[in-house]
Design a protein around this motif. Structure first.
Motif, PDB file in Angstrom:
ATOM      1  N   LEU A 146      16.020   9.514   2.932  1.00 20.41           N
ATOM      2  CA  LEU A 146      16.062   7.838   3.545  1.00 20.41           C
ATOM      3  C   LEU A 146      14.846   7.333   3.666  1.00 20.41           C
ATOM      4  CD1 LEU A 146      18.678   8.347   6.744  1.00 20.41           C
ATOM      5  CD2 LEU A 146      19.205   7.243   4.119  1.00 20.41           C
ATOM      6  N   TYR A 147      13.719   7.954   3.446  1.00 19.35           N
ATOM      7  CA  TYR A 147      12.311   7.565   3.496  1.00 19.35           C
ATOM      8  C   TYR A 147      11.624   7.272   2.054  1.00 19.35           C
ATOM      9  CZ  TYR A 147      13.250   8.621   8.504  1.00 19.35           C
ATOM     10  OH  TYR A 147      13.875   8.792   9.629  1.00 19.35           O
ATOM     11  N   ASP A 148      12.373   7.603   1.046  1.00 14.36           N
ATOM     12  CA  ASP A 148      12.138   7.609  -0.340  1.00 14.36           C
ATOM     13  C   ASP A 148      12.008   6.395  -1.044  1.00 14.36           C
ATOM     14  OD1 ASP A 148      11.289  10.438   0.036  1.00 14.36           O
ATOM     15  OD2 ASP A 148      12.902  11.020  -1.048  1.00 14.36           O
ATOM     16  N   GLY A 149      12.129   5.265  -0.497  1.00  9.19           N
ATOM     17  CA  GLY A 149      12.266   3.969  -0.987  1.00  9.19           C
ATOM     18  C   GLY A 149      11.211   3.610  -2.233  1.00  9.19           C
ATOM     19  N   CYS A 150       9.904   4.133  -1.682  1.00  6.09           N
ATOM     20  CA  CYS A 150       8.879   3.562  -2.505  1.00  6.09           C
ATOM     21  C   CYS A 150       8.758   4.589  -3.502  1.00  6.09           C
ATOM     22  CB  CYS A 150       7.511   3.632  -1.659  1.00  6.09           C
ATOM     23  SG  CYS A 150       7.287   1.964  -0.776  1.00  6.09           S
ATOM     24  N   LYS A 151       8.910   5.931  -3.414  1.00  6.10           N
ATOM     25  CA  LYS A 151       8.914   6.929  -4.369  1.00  6.10           C
ATOM     26  C   LYS A 151       9.976   6.443  -5.349  1.00  6.10           C
ATOM     27  CE  LYS A 151       9.788  11.589  -4.916  1.00  6.10           C
ATOM     28  NZ  LYS A 151      10.725  13.122  -4.375  1.00  6.10           N
ATOM     29  N   LYS A 152      11.061   6.095  -5.340  1.00  9.18           N
ATOM     30  CA  LYS A 152      12.177   5.971  -5.891  1.00  9.18           C
ATOM     31  C   LYS A 152      11.947   4.497  -6.959  1.00  9.18           C
ATOM     32  CE  LYS A 152      15.856   8.455  -3.402  1.00  9.18           C
ATOM     33  NZ  LYS A 152      17.391   8.076  -2.926  1.00  9.18           N
ATOM     34  N   ALA A 153      11.049   3.738  -6.254  1.00  8.56           N
ATOM     35  CA  ALA A 153      10.921   2.313  -7.006  1.00  8.56           C
ATOM     36  C   ALA A 153       9.926   2.728  -7.884  1.00  8.56           C
ATOM     37  CB  ALA A 153      10.077   1.400  -5.780  1.00  8.56           C
ATOM     38  N   ILE A 154       8.805   3.452  -7.667  1.00 10.69           N
ATOM     39  CA  ILE A 154       7.843   3.902  -8.643  1.00 10.69           C
ATOM     40  C   ILE A 154       8.719   4.557  -9.958  1.00 10.69           C
ATOM     41  CG2 ILE A 154       5.720   5.038  -9.393  1.00 10.69           C
ATOM     42  CD1 ILE A 154       5.218   2.593  -7.616  1.00 10.69           C
ATOM     43  N   GLU A 155       9.588   5.455  -9.480  1.00  9.91           N
ATOM     44  CA  GLU A 155      10.176   6.232 -10.545  1.00  9.91           C
ATOM     45  C   GLU A 155      11.086   5.313 -11.470  1.00  9.91           C
ATOM     46  OE1 GLU A 155      10.575  10.213  -7.954  1.00  9.91           O
ATOM     47  OE2 GLU A 155      12.375   9.085  -8.277  1.00  9.91           O
ATOM     48  N   ILE A 156      11.542   4.291 -10.637  1.00 11.03           N
ATOM     49  CA  ILE A 156      12.635   3.517 -11.569  1.00 11.03           C
ATOM     50  C   ILE A 156      11.838   2.449 -12.374  1.00 11.03           C
ATOM     51  CG2 ILE A 156      14.069   1.499 -11.249  1.00 11.03           C
ATOM     52  CD1 ILE A 156      15.164   2.949  -8.504  1.00 11.03           C
ATOM     53  N   SER A 157      10.625   2.107 -11.907  1.00  7.79           N
ATOM     54  CA  SER A 157       9.876   1.268 -12.789  1.00  7.79           C
ATOM     55  C   SER A 157       9.468   1.765 -13.883  1.00  7.79           C
ATOM     56  CB  SER A 157       8.620   0.729 -12.034  1.00  7.79           C
ATOM     57  OG  SER A 157       7.735   1.825 -11.823  1.00  7.79           O
ATOM     58  N   VAL A 185      17.740   2.369  -2.209  1.00 12.58           N
ATOM     59  CA  VAL A 185      16.932   3.598  -2.358  1.00 12.58           C
ATOM     60  C   VAL A 185      16.423   4.286  -1.315  1.00 12.58           C
ATOM     61  CG1 VAL A 185      16.278   2.630  -4.794  1.00 12.58           C
ATOM     62  CG2 VAL A 185      14.912   2.019  -2.864  1.00 12.58           C
ATOM     63  N   GLY A 186      16.301   3.546  -0.082  1.00 12.03           N
ATOM     64  CA  GLY A 186      15.763   3.918   0.979  1.00 12.03           C
ATOM     65  C   GLY A 186      14.623   3.310   1.530  1.00 12.03           C
ATOM     66  N   ALA A 187      13.808   3.904   2.610  1.00 10.84           N
ATOM     67  CA  ALA A 187      12.656   3.107   3.157  1.00 10.84           C
ATOM     68  C   ALA A 187      11.424   2.776   2.661  1.00 10.84           C
ATOM     69  CB  ALA A 187      12.598   3.313   4.600  1.00 10.84           C
ATOM     70  N   TRP A 188      10.660   1.924   2.812  1.00 12.81           N
ATOM     71  CA  TRP A 188       9.155   1.669   2.315  1.00 12.81           C
ATOM     72  C   TRP A 188       8.382   2.405   3.164  1.00 12.81           C
ATOM     73  CZ3 TRP A 188      12.087   0.388  -1.354  1.00 12.81           C
ATOM     74  CH2 TRP A 188      12.900  -0.673  -1.567  1.00 12.81           C
ATOM     75  N   ILE A 189       8.007   3.671   2.727  1.00 15.98           N
ATOM     76  CA  ILE A 189       7.024   4.537   3.588  1.00 15.98           C
ATOM     77  C   ILE A 189       6.028   5.046   2.863  1.00 15.98           C
ATOM     78  CG2 ILE A 189       7.064   6.321   5.147  1.00 15.98           C
ATOM     79  CD1 ILE A 189       8.945   4.273   5.897  1.00 15.98           C
ATOM     80  N   PRO A 190       4.802   5.189   3.269  1.00 11.63           N
ATOM     81  CA  PRO A 190       3.783   5.709   2.569  1.00 11.63           C
ATOM     82  C   PRO A 190       3.825   7.095   1.925  1.00 11.63           C
ATOM     83  CG  PRO A 190       2.964   4.622   4.510  1.00 11.63           C
ATOM     84  CD  PRO A 190       4.309   4.590   4.596  1.00 11.63           C
ATOM     85  N   LYS A 191       3.492   7.743   1.234  1.00 11.04           N
ATOM     86  CA  LYS A 191       3.318   9.018   0.584  1.00 11.04           C
ATOM     87  C   LYS A 191       3.075  10.022   1.684  1.00 11.04           C
ATOM     88  CE  LYS A 191       2.681  11.890  -3.396  1.00 11.04           C
ATOM     89  NZ  LYS A 191       2.362  13.124  -2.924  1.00 11.04           N
ATOM     90  N   ASP A 192       1.819   9.883   2.370  1.00 16.30           N
ATOM     91  CA  ASP A 192       1.201  10.670   3.326  1.00 16.30           C
ATOM     92  C   ASP A 192       2.068  10.823   4.368  1.00 16.30           C
ATOM     93  OD1 ASP A 192      -1.227  12.311   4.148  1.00 16.30           O
ATOM     94  OD2 ASP A 192      -1.206  10.760   5.811  1.00 16.30           O
ATOM     95  N   LEU A 193       2.748   9.887   4.938  1.00 24.34           N
ATOM     96  CA  LEU A 193       3.706   9.855   6.159  1.00 24.34           C
ATOM     97  C   LEU A 193       4.820  10.875   5.686  1.00 24.34           C
ATOM     98  CD1 LEU A 193       3.702   6.591   8.004  1.00 24.34           C
ATOM     99  CD2 LEU A 193       2.905   8.858   8.804  1.00 24.34           C
ATOM    100  N   TYR A 244       0.981  -1.187  -0.066  1.00 21.46           N
ATOM    101  CA  TYR A 244       0.045   0.112   0.089  1.00 21.46           C
ATOM    102  C   TYR A 244       0.731   1.292   0.083  1.00 21.46           C
ATOM    103  CZ  TYR A 244      -4.657  -2.312   0.410  1.00 21.46           C
ATOM    104  OH  TYR A 244      -5.735  -3.067  -0.044  1.00 21.46           O
ATOM    105  N   ALA A 245       1.926   1.198   0.697  1.00 20.66           N
ATOM    106  CA  ALA A 245       3.006   2.135   0.639  1.00 20.66           C
ATOM    107  C   ALA A 245       3.378   2.515  -0.880  1.00 20.66           C
ATOM    108  CB  ALA A 245       4.187   1.988   1.515  1.00 20.66           C
ATOM    109  N   ALA A 246       3.811   1.546  -1.523  1.00 24.43           N
ATOM    110  CA  ALA A 246       4.262   1.638  -2.957  1.00 24.43           C
ATOM    111  C   ALA A 246       3.040   2.390  -3.714  1.00 24.43           C
ATOM    112  CB  ALA A 246       4.764   0.186  -3.439  1.00 24.43           C
ATOM    113  N   ALA A 247       1.941   1.530  -3.463  1.00 21.48           N
ATOM    114  CA  ALA A 247       0.732   1.897  -4.325  1.00 21.48           C
ATOM    115  C   ALA A 247       0.491   3.671  -4.117  1.00 21.48           C
ATOM    116  CB  ALA A 247      -0.628   1.178  -3.967  1.00 21.48           C
ATOM    117  N   SER A 248       0.477   4.178  -2.900  1.00 16.80           N
ATOM    118  CA  SER A 248       0.424   5.533  -2.642  1.00 16.80           C
ATOM    119  C   SER A 248       1.298   6.506  -3.783  1.00 16.80           C
ATOM    120  CB  SER A 248       0.700   5.840  -1.182  1.00 16.80           C
ATOM    121  OG  SER A 248       2.016   5.758  -0.742  1.00 16.80           O
ATOM    122  N   TRP A 249       2.575   5.699  -3.779  1.00 16.23           N
ATOM    123  CA  TRP A 249       3.431   6.673  -4.651  1.00 16.23           C
ATOM    124  C   TRP A 249       3.026   6.252  -6.336  1.00 16.23           C
ATOM    125  CZ3 TRP A 249       6.209  10.349  -3.018  1.00 16.23           C
ATOM    126  CH2 TRP A 249       6.681  10.410  -1.760  1.00 16.23           C
ATOM    127  N   GLY A 250       2.643   5.094  -6.345  1.00 16.49           N
ATOM    128  CA  GLY A 250       2.009   4.787  -8.006  1.00 16.49           C
ATOM    129  C   GLY A 250       0.741   5.533  -8.287  1.00 16.49           C
TER     130      GLY A 250
END
Length: 517
Positions: free
Chosen positions: A499-510, A285-293, A134-140
């Motif tokens: 350090l908390y941008d892992g999910c953000k970067k994952a979506i950008e990379i994909s 890339v950093g930690a898996w954190i929801p966008k809102d947080l 859900y954290a990754a989906a929030s950035w997606g």
């Protein structure tokens, strides 16, 4: 004389039986070792070569074959895709949730994901993998169309295999934490020993689960929050697979050969490189954190520091994991906080999740200390409480108990309430990386210990506190505003370097990889 002859005959017969049994055992073990080659001869990936162990030993071949039989039983792998459908999530605006075609009312047959869409693949095993998904989906969703593909939501024989495996894991976690001692030690060693054979077993199971992804085009970007999903995708031939590596302990079990493995911290990155993961298949890339947080780190840390400076009651959020373990420890902690609750020094925010036994355990503990509590059992109720607290109001009672009948609110509540808690009290799981001051309580598996160490070194959490007395010592320290202020300052500083941008970067990379294809 006759007795001696009879005794010799009996011993000879016993010896013959034992020799026969030994022969049968040896034949069975040889058969298992031979089955290994039958299992792996058509694999898309040579796991042994990837792990630097191309010729597994006789013992390893037996182990893999035996565990594979336990995992899949008599199931025969199919090449027939499971037809998929999708429907708007009732909980997350804009998110499309997949299901088996015809299984969910109102779901439409799933067309090929449009250009630029991302599929977040996960498995609802415990809360961790789902929370990360859900954290990754929030950035997606912030970047475009996003599908939420939970394999357990795809009603099929393949999903049943996963459910059966999850039941065993959840039961093991609960027994380990409740019984402790040798059982906890054994479970800890199991969760920490994800060697090449563990990866082999997981990959062989992935070969049986391919129908859950075969209906999608092979160039669809897949962001996997469980290594099994990544392995399925690679074995199906998907060309853009991102694996979000869990925890902070390097094991082959958490790696997906052929995918880009993204990690949260440098020690995991270094260790996986040393183990032999190719440099072009791993990235920090950093930690898996929801966008809102992440978006509200500055405001939320400022509010926590203001509460600490004003000597407001310390809010402790205590969530229970998806396996429903930790009952004894967290209930003992609640009881131990009796005097601080009465003195108005702390407020408890208890999330029992969707575990009826944990709700009952929390209620019993609160009854023991005579604590009055407010029960919230809807997601709307959670959001209303958090909004009031963000505006400066206090909870109605010193203790708030969250308990639900369904899965999503159980997971989401912790993420939502994190924004208004002063301290998150949790085992060193996926939550160990969250941008909230953390009191790390007793782990469930030994692999989690390294996540607590990471939080402590970053300054946003404590080391693992395995005894109630140790946890209470830190609750006392939190009365001194300096510690909470320092933790929040560390979170703000960590955020400035991503350090908390892992999910953000994952979506950008994909998405970047999809454009290049």
């Amino acid at each position: 004389m006759e007795f001696g002859v009879v005794l010799v005959d009996i011993l000879a017969a016993i010896g013959a039986i034992l020799l026969g049994l030994a022969g049968l055992l040896l034949f069975y073990l040889a058969r298992l070792a031979s089955d290994f080659y039958t299992l792996t001869c058509n694999n898309t990936i040579d796991v042994g070569a990837y792990c630097g162990d191309p010729t597994p030993s006789f013992k390893s071949r037996i182990q893999v074959s035996m565990l594979h039989r336990l995992n899949v039983g008599s199931h025969v792998p199919s090449k027939q895709p499971v037809s998929l459908a999708s429907k708007a999530s009732p909980f997350v605006d804009g998110l499309l949730v997949t299901s088996c075609d015809g299984a969910v009312e109102g779901a439409s047959p799933m067309a090929s994901p449009e250009k630029g869409a991302v599929v977040v693949g996960t498995i609802r095993m415990g809360f961790g993998h789902h929370r990360i998904a859900y954290a990754a989906a929030s950035w997606g969703l912030a970047a475009g169309k996003t599908y939420f593909h939970d394999l357990l939501n795809i009603d099929s024989a393949e999903a049943t295999l996963i459910k059966d495996m999850d039941k065993l894991y959840s039961k093991g976690s609960r027994l380990a934490t409740e019984l402790g001692g040798p059982v906890e030690k054994l479970w800890g060693s199991i969760t920490k020993s994800g060697d090449a054979n563990a990866l082999r077993c997981t990959y062989q199971m992935a070969e049986h689960l391919k129908p859950l992804l075969l209906a999608m085009p092979k160039d669809t970007p897949i962001v996997a929050t469980h290594s099994l999903v990544g392995l399925i995708a690679v074995s199906c031939g998907f060309t853009n697979v991102i694996n979000l590596v869990i925890d902070n302990h390097a094991q082959w079990f958490i790696v997906v050969p052929g995918a880009l493995n993204l990690v949260q911290g440098p020690s995991n990155y270094h260790s996986l490189l040393r183990m032999g993961v190719p440099p072009d298949q791993i990235q920090l890339v950093g930690a898996w954190i929801p966008k809102d947080l992440v978006d509200n780190i500055g405001a939320d840390c400022k509010a926590r520091k203001a509460r600490a400076a004003a000597k407001k009651p310390t809010r402790l959020l205590i969530p229970v994991g998806g396996a429903g373990a930790q009952r004894t420890f967290v209930c003992n902690l609640v009881i131990a906080l009796k005097d601080k609750l009465r003195a108005g020094e702390v407020q408890l925010l208890l999330n029992a999740g969707d575990h009826a036994h944990m709700k009952s355990a929390f209620v019993a503990a609160l009854k023991t200390i005579g604590a009055v509590y407010e029960l919230i059992d809807t997601l709307d109720g959670v959001r209303e409480l958090v909004e009031r607290m963000r505006q400066g109001c206090e909870p109605k009672e010193a203790v708030t108990l969250f308990a639900f009948d369904t899965y999503f609110p159980a997971v989401a509540t912790t993420d939502i309430v994190c924004r208004v808690t002063d301290v998150l009290c949790c085992k060193p799981s996926e939550l160990a990386f969250y941008p909230v001051p953390k009191l790390m309580i007793r782990r469930v598996g030994d692999h989690e210990a390294y996540s607590a160490l990471r939080a402590s070194e970053l300054g946003d959490g404590t080391l693992e506190l395995r005894e109630t007395s140790d946890a209470l010592a830190y609750v006392n320290l939190f009365k001194t505003p300096d510690l909470l202020a320092q933790m929040n300052d560390c979170i703000i500083a960590n955020n400035t370097i991503g350090l908390y941008d892992g999910c953000k970067k994952a979506i950008e990379i994909s998405k970047a990889r999809a454009k290049k294809a």
